[in-house]
Design an enzyme around this catalytic site. Structure first.
Site, PDB file in Angstrom:
ATOM      1  N   ASP A 150      -1.018   7.164   6.049  1.00  0.00           N
ATOM      2  CA  ASP A 150      -2.105   6.214   5.813  1.00  0.00           C
ATOM      3  C   ASP A 150      -2.226   5.378   7.080  1.00  0.00           C
ATOM      4  OD1 ASP A 150      -3.741   4.096   5.136  1.00  0.00           O
ATOM      5  OD2 ASP A 150      -2.606   3.479   3.359  1.00  0.00           O
ATOM      6  N   TRP A 155       0.833  -1.216   0.000  1.00  0.00           N
ATOM      7  CA  TRP A 155       0.000   0.000   0.000  1.00  0.00           C
ATOM      8  C   TRP A 155       0.856   1.249   0.000  1.00  0.00           C
ATOM      9  CZ3 TRP A 155      -3.942  -1.953  -1.871  1.00  0.00           C
ATOM     10  CH2 TRP A 155      -4.504  -3.133  -1.386  1.00  0.00           C
ATOM     11  N   LYS A 196     -11.397  -1.403   8.712  1.00  0.00           N
ATOM     12  CA  LYS A 196     -10.655  -2.295   9.601  1.00  0.00           C
ATOM     13  C   LYS A 196     -11.092  -2.040  11.045  1.00  0.00           C
ATOM     14  CE  LYS A 196      -7.490  -2.236   5.971  1.00  0.00           C
ATOM     15  NZ  LYS A 196      -7.880  -3.375   5.196  1.00  0.00           N
TER      16      LYS A 196
HETATM   17  C1  LIG Z   1      -2.823   0.262   5.041  1.00  0.00           C
HETATM   18  C2  LIG Z   1      -3.756   0.164   3.868  1.00  0.00           C
HETATM   19  N1  LIG Z   1      -3.760   1.142   2.951  1.00  0.00           N
HETATM   20  C3  LIG Z   1      -4.577   1.097   1.892  1.00  0.00           C
HETATM   21  C4  LIG Z   1      -5.442   0.039   1.676  1.00  0.00           C
HETATM   22  C5  LIG Z   1      -6.355   0.050   0.485  1.00  0.00           C
HETATM   23  O1  LIG Z   1      -7.588   0.490   0.940  1.00  0.00           O
HETATM   24  P1  LIG Z   1      -8.869   0.728   0.040  1.00  0.00           P
HETATM   25  O2  LIG Z   1      -9.265  -0.597  -0.491  1.00  0.00           O
HETATM   26  O3  LIG Z   1      -9.846   1.294   1.039  1.00  0.00           O
HETATM   27  O4  LIG Z   1      -8.517   1.711  -1.012  1.00  0.00           O
HETATM   28  C6  LIG Z   1      -5.483  -0.990   2.602  1.00  0.00           C
HETATM   29  C7  LIG Z   1      -6.412  -2.101   2.378  1.00  0.00           C
HETATM   30  O5  LIG Z   1      -6.376  -3.175   2.808  1.00  0.00           O
HETATM   31  C8  LIG Z   1      -4.616  -0.932   3.717  1.00  0.00           C
HETATM   32  O6  LIG Z   1      -4.619  -1.916   4.626  1.00  0.00           O
END
Ligand SMILES: Cc1ncc(COP(=O)(O)O)c(C=O)c1O
Length: 361
Positions: free
Chosen positions: A169, A99, A193
């Site tokens: 994030d 991510w 989450k």
């Molecule tokens: C730390 C983190 N960032 C980003 C994401 C992506 O999130 P989204 O599907 O809400 O765009 C996730 C998804 O599992 C994540 O755990």
């Protein structure tokens, strides 16, 4: 199934039963107003008060200073990967996994972006050391990092040192510990989450940054923080029910010891599992390096290979334990122990791993 399973899903993940029950009780006739919340306009007092309550409870939990505000957007963390550089300009990034890298790649699509650090060569086993310093490249407006790396099971237990404004994030460890968010320029978290259902993204940011737009003229209004801030997160139709659930979760956190309560519970629950993994090093191979271990997502492999992992998943299912499969990009196993995962579920998982190590599961 009449009983609920032990849910270790990485996300969407477990939500507090009390929250689900309250939402269920209120679903058909929201607060006795004669309609479900999902049937009401967002331009009504009842919805406004739902949104303001959610916003204020989050601000209260974090002890947010007046310099910062809370927004509710849609589009998940992925939209934030794009909105951050479109609104704040060029950024420097710490790459601690899928991510974090995706956030960097998106920023590099928008304009200049710097990757200051990566643990890709170590298969993302670790986050930077607490004494690592991140100097500001010329032109960088912020330093972006991912507090908890859901896929690799690593987590920052410190705030990186940099003269740059911090952007983070926090999707997978939001609401898991007290944190001075006043130190951050902007924080975002997909709710699915620790904070609610998918379809709501929480933004906590400095007012001066989100109240004035300084990006390029061709950035669409919907992609500007300023338009959302000026309209109290109701520029367009928000995910009304999702915001309501986030508010209920925030209220639940407050009633259960606040962020300090979540922090203590996370410490206890995570160590219950790490202890079993560490007690049987001949069987289990935890992924994260010591000091970088996540309390939210515990990732590990079984040394004898993928068939043994499949056997463990099957044994888990028989005991009503689900969600242990690792992310499809890395395989292995992962137990996601979010705020709402009750201690009993962790005890059940502890029992399973202990029995498995003894050849009894
Ligand atoms: C730390 C983190 N960032 C980003 C994401 C992506 O999130 P989204 O599907 O809400 O765009 C996730 C998804 O599992 C994540 O755990």
């Amino acid at each position: 199934m009449t009983t609920r399973y032990h849910n270790f899903s990485a996300g969407p993940g477990a939500l507090p039963l009390a929250v689900l029950e309250e939402a269920q009780r209120n679903f058909l006739n929201h607060e006795g107003l004669g309609a479900s919340l999902i049937e009401m306009s967002h331009r009504t007092k009842p919805f406004e008060s739902v949104l303001y309550a959610a916003r204020d409870t989050l601000a209260e939990l974090y002890g947010l200073p007046d310099t910062h505000e809370v927004l509710f957007l849609q589009g998940g963390a992925h939209l934030q990967f794009a909105m951050v550089p479109l609104n704040l300009g060029a950024g420097a990034y710490i790459d601690t996994g899928v991510w974090a890298k995706r956030a960097f790649d998106e920023a590099a699509r928008v304009g200049p972006a710097w990757k200051l650090w990566t643990s890709a060569a170590e298969n993302y086993r670790n986050v930077p050391a607490p004494d690592a310093k991140f100097d500001a490249p010329e032109g960088a407006k912020y330093l972006h990092y991912t507090t908890n790396n859901t896929i690799y099971g690593t987590e920052f237990h410190h705030v990186p040192e940099s003269a740059l404004p911090l952007v983070s994030d926090m999707s997978s460890d939001f609401l898991s510990r007290p944190m001075d968010l006043g130190r951050f320029a902007l924080v975002y978290a997909g709710a699915q989450k620790n904070a609610g259902p998918s379809g709501v993204t929480i933004i906590i940011a400095r007012k001066d940054l989100v109240r004035s737009f300084t990006g390029a003229a061709n950035v669409p209004l919907i992609m500007r923080y300023s338009i959302h801030a000026e309209n109290d997160s109701m520029y367009n139709t928000p995910n009304t029910f999702g915001v309501y659930l986030v508010g209920l979760v925030a209220k639940w956190v407050k009633a259960n010891g606040g962020l300090a309560g979540m922090d203590a519970a996370a410490d206890e629950k995570a160590s219950m599992i790490y202890d079993v993994l560490d007690r049987h090093p001949e069987v289990f191979d935890p992924h994260a390096a010591p000091g970088s271990r996540s309390r939210m997502n515990l990732t590990f492999r079984i040394r004898t290979g993928a068939d043994a992992e499949k056997a463990l998943l099957a044994a888990a299912e028989k005991r009503g334990i689900v969600g242990l499969k690792g992310h499809r990009s890395v395989g292995g196993l992962r137990a996601s122990i979010y705020n709402a995962v009750p201690r009993e579920s962790v005890v059940a998982l502890q029992g399973l791993l202990t029995d498995f190590a003894a050849g009894k599961a």
